[in-house]
Write an enzyme that holds these catalytic residues in place. Structure first.
Site, PDB file in Angstrom:
ATOM      1  N   TYR A 225       0.798  -1.396  -0.033  1.00  0.00           N
ATOM      2  CA  TYR A 225      -0.232  -0.101  -0.025  1.00  0.00           C
ATOM      3  C   TYR A 225       0.955   1.432  -0.020  1.00  0.00           C
ATOM      4  O   TYR A 225       0.375   2.333  -0.371  1.00  0.00           O
ATOM      5  CB  TYR A 225      -1.126  -0.004   1.177  1.00  0.00           C
ATOM      6  CG  TYR A 225      -2.138  -1.087   0.776  1.00  0.00           C
ATOM      7  CD1 TYR A 225      -3.205  -0.479  -0.327  1.00  0.00           C
ATOM      8  CD2 TYR A 225      -1.988  -2.370   1.176  1.00  0.00           C
ATOM      9  CE1 TYR A 225      -3.973  -1.394  -0.575  1.00  0.00           C
ATOM     10  CE2 TYR A 225      -2.983  -3.032   0.665  1.00  0.00           C
ATOM     11  CZ  TYR A 225      -4.044  -2.739  -0.342  1.00  0.00           C
ATOM     12  OH  TYR A 225      -4.972  -3.662  -0.703  1.00  0.00           O
ATOM     13  N   HIS A 372       0.738 -12.334 -10.504  1.00  0.00           N
ATOM     14  CA  HIS A 372      -0.167 -11.325  -9.619  1.00  0.00           C
ATOM     15  C   HIS A 372       0.538  -9.865  -9.509  1.00  0.00           C
ATOM     16  O   HIS A 372       0.268  -8.953  -9.900  1.00  0.00           O
ATOM     17  CB  HIS A 372      -0.461 -11.885  -8.359  1.00  0.00           C
ATOM     18  CG  HIS A 372      -0.911 -10.961  -7.489  1.00  0.00           C
ATOM     19  ND1 HIS A 372      -2.329 -10.258  -7.652  1.00  0.00           N
ATOM     20  CD2 HIS A 372      -0.892 -10.426  -6.416  1.00  0.00           C
ATOM     21  CE1 HIS A 372      -2.527  -9.410  -6.548  1.00  0.00           C
ATOM     22  NE2 HIS A 372      -1.122  -9.454  -5.637  1.00  0.00           N
ATOM     23  N   PHE A 373       1.819 -10.213  -8.950  1.00  0.00           N
ATOM     24  CA  PHE A 373       2.359  -8.846  -8.476  1.00  0.00           C
ATOM     25  C   PHE A 373       3.145  -8.180  -9.696  1.00  0.00           C
ATOM     26  O   PHE A 373       3.385  -6.920  -9.529  1.00  0.00           O
ATOM     27  CB  PHE A 373       3.286  -8.979  -7.152  1.00  0.00           C
ATOM     28  CG  PHE A 373       4.559  -9.876  -7.214  1.00  0.00           C
ATOM     29  CD1 PHE A 373       5.446  -9.668  -7.979  1.00  0.00           C
ATOM     30  CD2 PHE A 373       4.451 -10.865  -6.359  1.00  0.00           C
ATOM     31  CE1 PHE A 373       6.732 -10.451  -8.156  1.00  0.00           C
ATOM     32  CE2 PHE A 373       5.481 -11.813  -6.328  1.00  0.00           C
ATOM     33  CZ  PHE A 373       6.623 -11.714  -7.192  1.00  0.00           C
ATOM     34  N   HIS A 374       3.234  -8.945 -10.814  1.00  0.00           N
ATOM     35  CA  HIS A 374       3.751  -8.143 -11.945  1.00  0.00           C
ATOM     36  C   HIS A 374       2.565  -7.093 -12.691  1.00  0.00           C
ATOM     37  O   HIS A 374       2.748  -6.421 -13.422  1.00  0.00           O
ATOM     38  CB  HIS A 374       4.294  -9.096 -12.929  1.00  0.00           C
ATOM     39  CG  HIS A 374       5.795  -9.321 -12.705  1.00  0.00           C
ATOM     40  ND1 HIS A 374       6.172 -10.130 -11.737  1.00  0.00           N
ATOM     41  CD2 HIS A 374       7.129  -8.517 -12.847  1.00  0.00           C
ATOM     42  CE1 HIS A 374       7.484 -10.157 -11.428  1.00  0.00           C
ATOM     43  NE2 HIS A 374       7.777  -9.378 -12.187  1.00  0.00           N
TER      44      HIS A 374
HETATM   45  C1  HEM Z   1      12.012  -5.957 -17.191  1.00  0.00           C
HETATM   46  C2  HEM Z   1      10.853  -6.122 -16.533  1.00  0.00           C
HETATM   47  C3  HEM Z   1      10.587  -7.303 -15.638  1.00  0.00           C
HETATM   48  C4  HEM Z   1      10.880  -8.562 -16.082  1.00  0.00           C
HETATM   49  C5  HEM Z   1      11.217  -9.092 -17.455  1.00  0.00           C
HETATM   50  C6  HEM Z   1      10.536  -9.233 -14.858  1.00  0.00           C
HETATM   51  C7  HEM Z   1      10.518 -10.631 -14.732  1.00  0.00           C
HETATM   52  C8  HEM Z   1      10.662 -11.337 -13.646  1.00  0.00           C
HETATM   53  C9  HEM Z   1      10.586 -12.906 -13.502  1.00  0.00           C
HETATM   54  C10 HEM Z   1      10.841 -13.896 -14.433  1.00  0.00           C
HETATM   55  C11 HEM Z   1      10.325 -13.142 -11.777  1.00  0.00           C
HETATM   56  C12 HEM Z   1      10.043 -14.603 -11.488  1.00  0.00           C
HETATM   57  C13 HEM Z   1      11.406 -15.127 -10.965  1.00  0.00           C
HETATM   58  C14 HEM Z   1      11.091 -16.521 -10.165  1.00  0.00           C
HETATM   59  O1  HEM Z   1      10.285 -16.553  -9.446  1.00  0.00           O
HETATM   60  O2  HEM Z   1      11.749 -17.457 -10.584  1.00  0.00           O
HETATM   61  C15 HEM Z   1      10.254 -11.998 -11.496  1.00  0.00           C
HETATM   62  C16 HEM Z   1      10.090 -11.737 -10.155  1.00  0.00           C
HETATM   63  C17 HEM Z   1      10.052 -10.541  -9.251  1.00  0.00           C
HETATM   64  N1  HEM Z   1       9.741  -9.485  -9.831  1.00  0.00           N
HETATM   65 FE1  HEM Z   1      10.044  -8.821 -11.713  1.00  0.00          FE
HETATM   66  N2  HEM Z   1      10.272  -8.399 -13.756  1.00  0.00           N
HETATM   67  C18 HEM Z   1      10.407  -7.198 -14.400  1.00  0.00           C
HETATM   68  C19 HEM Z   1       9.671  -5.993 -13.655  1.00  0.00           C
HETATM   69  C20 HEM Z   1       9.635  -5.801 -12.355  1.00  0.00           C
HETATM   70  C21 HEM Z   1       9.270  -4.748 -11.665  1.00  0.00           C
HETATM   71  C22 HEM Z   1       9.179  -3.479 -12.440  1.00  0.00           C
HETATM   72  C23 HEM Z   1       9.087  -5.087 -10.479  1.00  0.00           C
HETATM   73  C24 HEM Z   1       8.565  -4.001  -9.167  1.00  0.00           C
HETATM   74  C25 HEM Z   1       8.503  -2.869  -9.146  1.00  0.00           C
HETATM   75  C26 HEM Z   1       9.260  -6.450 -10.228  1.00  0.00           C
HETATM   76  C27 HEM Z   1       9.228  -7.094  -8.966  1.00  0.00           C
HETATM   77  C28 HEM Z   1       9.598  -8.423  -9.025  1.00  0.00           C
HETATM   78  C29 HEM Z   1       9.618  -9.223  -7.520  1.00  0.00           C
HETATM   79  C30 HEM Z   1       9.176  -8.537  -6.182  1.00  0.00           C
HETATM   80  C31 HEM Z   1       9.755 -10.486  -7.702  1.00  0.00           C
HETATM   81  C32 HEM Z   1       9.961 -11.708  -6.935  1.00  0.00           C
HETATM   82  C33 HEM Z   1      11.268 -11.883  -6.645  1.00  0.00           C
HETATM   83  C34 HEM Z   1      11.452 -13.031  -5.484  1.00  0.00           C
HETATM   84  O3  HEM Z   1      10.492 -13.952  -5.580  1.00  0.00           O
HETATM   85  O4  HEM Z   1      12.064 -13.141  -4.427  1.00  0.00           O
HETATM   86  N3  HEM Z   1       9.668  -6.983 -11.361  1.00  0.00           N
HETATM   87  N4  HEM Z   1      10.301 -10.911 -12.157  1.00  0.00           N
END
Ligand code: HEM
Ligand SMILES: [Cu+2]
Length: 546
Positions: A225, A372-374
Site C-alpha cells: 500500500y 499477480h504482483f507483476h
Molecule cells: C523488465 C521487466 C521485468 C521482468 C522481465 C521481470 C521478470 C521477473 C521474473 C521472470 C520473475 C520470477 C522469477 C522466479 O520466481 O523464478 C520476477 C520476480 C519478481 N519481480 Fe519482476 N520483472 C520485471 C519488472 C519488475 C518490476 C518493475 C517489479 C517491481 C516494481 C518487479 C518485481 C519483482 C519481484 C518483487 C519479484 C519476486 C522476487 C522473489 O521471488 O524473490 N519486477 N520478475
C-alpha cells in the site's frame, strides 16, 4: 501565471527519480535474464547464481525503485502544493534521507553482487546473509524515516501558516502515505535490528523463524500500500487535471486514504496462511481485515470513473459512454496511469484470490503469485510512475516537454503493457498448472506435469524481452529529456468539484487515525506475537545454501 518550479526542490526530487530509474534499469536486466533462464533460452554465465540474480531483481525493483521514486515524487508535489517551496528543514531532511538510503542501497547491492546475500528480497530466516546486508537494509529504512520527517515538517509548517484551512489534498495524501510507512517499517526495523543483525554477526546462535517472518509480513503487506498510495495520488490529484476535469470529491479521496492507513497493517498473516504455528482464528481475523481494503479500492474506482464521466459530460459528450471518447488517449500523462488502472482490475481480483485461504492453498508459492504482483506493482504502480516521469522530469528541471517525448512515452508504456500481458498471463496459467515460483529452469527429470509448463516458460521469456525493450525506449527518452530546451512544463494538480469547506475537518485528525490503526494492530497481532515469543519453536541456526 505559470509558476516555475523551485530549483533546489527540483534538484532533490530529480536526484531521487534518477536514482530510482537507474535501479529500474539494472533490475530490468536481471528480470529479463530470469525470464530467459526459466524459459530455457540461456544459462547464466560466469558463476552467477539464479537466486543471486533474483535477489538483485527483487531488492532493486520492489524496495529501491519504488521507495526512491515515491519519495522524490512526494517531495516534488509537496513543494508544488504548499506554496512552491520546501522549508530548509524539510529539504535538509530530504537530502539526509537520500544519502542514507543511497549508501544503504550501494552497500546492499555490493553484498548481493559479491554473492554474500543471496537470500531474496524477503530475506527469510534461516537463510543467513552477511550482516552488512541487513545493515544496508536498516540504512535504507532509517533514511526513509528522515525523508518522511521532512515531508511531515513541510505539512506542519503549512498548517501553522494556514490556520483553520483544510490542507491541500496532495499534502494530506503524502502525510498519510508516510504515516503508513512509519507504522509498517517498525516491524522490519525490529526484526532486522534485534534478530537478524545479532544472529548474522554470531552474537546469538539461533533465530526465532516464525517471529521473524511475522514481523517481515507485518511490514510486507503495508509495503504494497506504500507503493499504491502515491499511485492513487496520481490517479486522484494529477489525472483529473490532465484530462481537463476536477477531483470528484475531496472528502471521499481523504476517506479512502484514512481507510488505507487503518486496514493496511493488521493483515500480514494472509502471506502466512500455509505456515504452521499460527492458529486458524488469527489467520481468519486477519483475512477478514484484509478484505476491508476492498472498500477504499472500490471507492477509488468509483471516484475515478465519476471524474472521467463528469469531465466528458462537461465537454458536451452525450450518451451512456460518450464521455469515454473525451479522454485524451494520445497523452502519455493520461494513457500510462489509465493502463495502470486497467491492470489493477485483474490485479485486485487476483489479490482477493490469494488472500482467500482455500484458494491460496492452490496458488501458494506458484508462479501465479509472481504473475499477480507483476500486474500490481510492476504494472499498476510502475506504469503510473512512468507516466509521471515524462512530465515530472521536465517540470522540475525547468524544461519543456515535447510531442516527441510524449510519443516515445506512448511507445514505451504500450510495449510495457504488451510485455506484461504476455509474461504475467503465462505466469498465471502455468502457476495454476503447478509451476513453482523462485525456481531456475528444470524439467524435474522429464516429469509430465512439468512438461506442460514449457510453452508458458517460453512465453515468459518473450514477455520479459518485450519489457526489456520497453526499458530501452525509456532510456532513450530519458537521455532526450535531459537535453530538452529550457521552458515550462505544467505540474498538473487538479482542483476539487466540491468546495474545500465541504470537506469535514475530522478527516484531518491524525491522532485519532493513528490511534485507531494502533488498536487494530494490537487486536490482530498482540496475542499471536506474544505466543511466538512465549512459546517459541527451538530456533534455527543460519544456513548458507548458495
Ligand atoms: C523488465 C521487466 C521485468 C521482468 C522481465 C521481470 C521478470 C521477473 C521474473 C521472470 C520473475 C520470477 C522469477 C522466479 O520466481 O523464478 C520476477 C520476480 C519478481 N519481480 Fe519482476 N520483472 C520485471 C519488472 C519488475 C518490476 C518493475 C517489479 C517491481 C516494481 C518487479 C518485481 C519483482 C519481484 C518483487 C519479484 C519476486 C522476487 C522473489 O521471488 O524473490 N519486477 N520478475
Ligand atoms: Cu498482502
Amino acid at each position: 501565471m505559470a509558476q516555475t518550479f523551485d530549483r533546489a526542490d527540483g534538484k532533490l526530487a530529480l536526484t531521487h527519480i534518477l536514482f530510482a530509474l537507474a535501479a529500474l534499469m539494472i533490475g530490468g536486466i536481471a528480470g529479463m535474464l530470469q525470464g530467459m533462464v526459466r524459459g530455457g533460452v540461456i544459462e547464466l554465465p560466469g558463476g552467477i547464481g539464479y537466486y543471486q540474480l533474483l535477489t538483485a531483481h527483487g531488492v532493486l525493483m520492489a524496495l529501491v525503485f519504488t521507495t526512491f521514486f515515491i519519495i522524490g515524487f512526494m517531495f516534488s508535489g509537496l513543494s508544488k502544493v504548499t506554496g512552491g517551496r520546501l522549508t530548509g528543514t524539510a529539504r535538509g531532511l530530504g537530502w539526509a534521507g537520500f544519502w542514507l538510503m543511497a549508501v544503504g542501497t550501494v552497500l546492499g547491492t555490493v553484498m548481493i553482487l559479491a554473492n554474500k546475500a543471496t537470500v531474496l528480497y524477503t530475506f527469510y530466516a534461516p537463510l543467513k546473509a552477511s550482516p552488512w546486508f541487513y545493515i544496508a537494509l536498516a540504512l535504507v529504512v532509517v533514511g526513509s524515516w528522515l525523508s518522511g520527517a521532512g515531508m511531515i515538517a513541510q505539512y506542519v509548517s503549512w498548517r501553522k501558516n494556514n490556520k483553520g484551512k483544510i490542507s491541500p489534498l496532495f499534502a494530506f495524501m503524502a502525510v498519510a502515505t508516510m504515516g503508513l510507512w512509519y507504522i509498517a517499517t517498525l516491524g522490519v526495523a525490529i526484526t532486522v535490528l534485534f534478530q537478524f543483525i545479532p544472529w548474522s554477526f554470531g552474537w546469538v546462535e539461533k533465530i526465532n523463524v516464525m517471529l521473524s517472518r511475522t514481523l517481515f509480513w507485518y511490514f510486507g503487506h503495508p509495503l504494497v500500500y506504500f507503493w499504491l498510495m502515491p499511485v492513487y495520488i496520481c490517479w486522484y490529484v494529477i489525472v483529473p487535471k490532465v484530462i481537463g476535469g476536477k477531483i470528484f470529491s475531496d472528502a471521499l479521496a481523504r476517506l479512502a486514504f484514512v481507510l488505507l492507513l487503518l486496514f493496511s497493517t493488521p493483515v500480514g498473516f494472509h502471506h502466512q496462511l500455509m505456515e504452521p504455528g499460527i492458529t486458524p482464528f488469527w489467520k481468519f481475523l486477519q483475512v477478514i481485515l484484509t478484505f476491508m481494503v476492498v472498500v477504499p479500492s472500490l471507492i477509488t474506482a468509483f471516484a475515478l470513473f465519476a471524474t472521467f464521466e463528469t469531465t466528458g459530460r462537461a465537454k458536451g459528450y452525450k450518451g451512456l459512454f460518450g464521455w469515454f471518447r473525451a479522454l485524451p488517449w494520445k497523452d502519455v500523462r493520461f494513457l500510462a496511469p489509465f493502463m495502470g488502472m486497467v491492470a489493477f482490475i485483474p490485479g485486485g481480483i487476483g489479490g482477493i484470490i490469494n488472500a482467500s485461504h482455500q484458494m491460496n492453498a492452490l496458488v501458494h508459492n506458484t508462479i501465479w503469485v509472481t504473475g499477480h504482483f507483476h500486474l500490481t506493482v510492476a504494472t499498476a504502480v510502475a506504469i503510473t510512475f512512468f507516466g509521471i516521469a515524462y512530465w515530472l522530469i521536465p517540470a522540475i528541471t525547468g524544461r519543456r516537454m515535447t510531442a516527441s517525448i510524449n510519443r516515445l512515452g506512448i511507445i514505451q508504456v504500450s510495449l510495457w503493457a504488451l510485455g506484461i500481458l504476455v509474461m504475467s498471463g503465462a505466469m498465471h496459467i502455468s502457476g495454476l498448472l503447478g509451476a513453482p515460483r523462485r525456481t531456475s529452469d528444470t524439467t524435474y527429470n522429464g516429469n509430465e506435469i512439468a512438461a506442460q509448463w514449457d510453452p508458458y516458460n517460453l512465453l515468459m521469456a518473450i514477455g520479459g524481452a518485450i519489457l526489456f525493450l520497453s526499458l530501452i525506449v525509456m532510456a532513450v527518452a530519458l537521455i532526450k529529456m535531459i537535453r530538452l530546451a529550457k521552458g515550462e512544463t505544467e505540474y498538473p494538480v487538479a482542483e476539487s468539484l466540491t468546495p474545500a469547506e465541504a470537506t469535514p475537518r475530522w478527516l484531518e485528525r491524525w491522532g485519532v487515525w493513528v490511534g485507531l490503526a494502533a488498536v487494530l494492530i494490537v487486536v490482530a497481532y498482540a496475542i499471536p506475537i506474544a505466543d511466538m515469543i512465549a512459546n517459541p519453536a527451538p530456533g534455527a541456526k543460519g544456513y548458507v545454501l548458495w
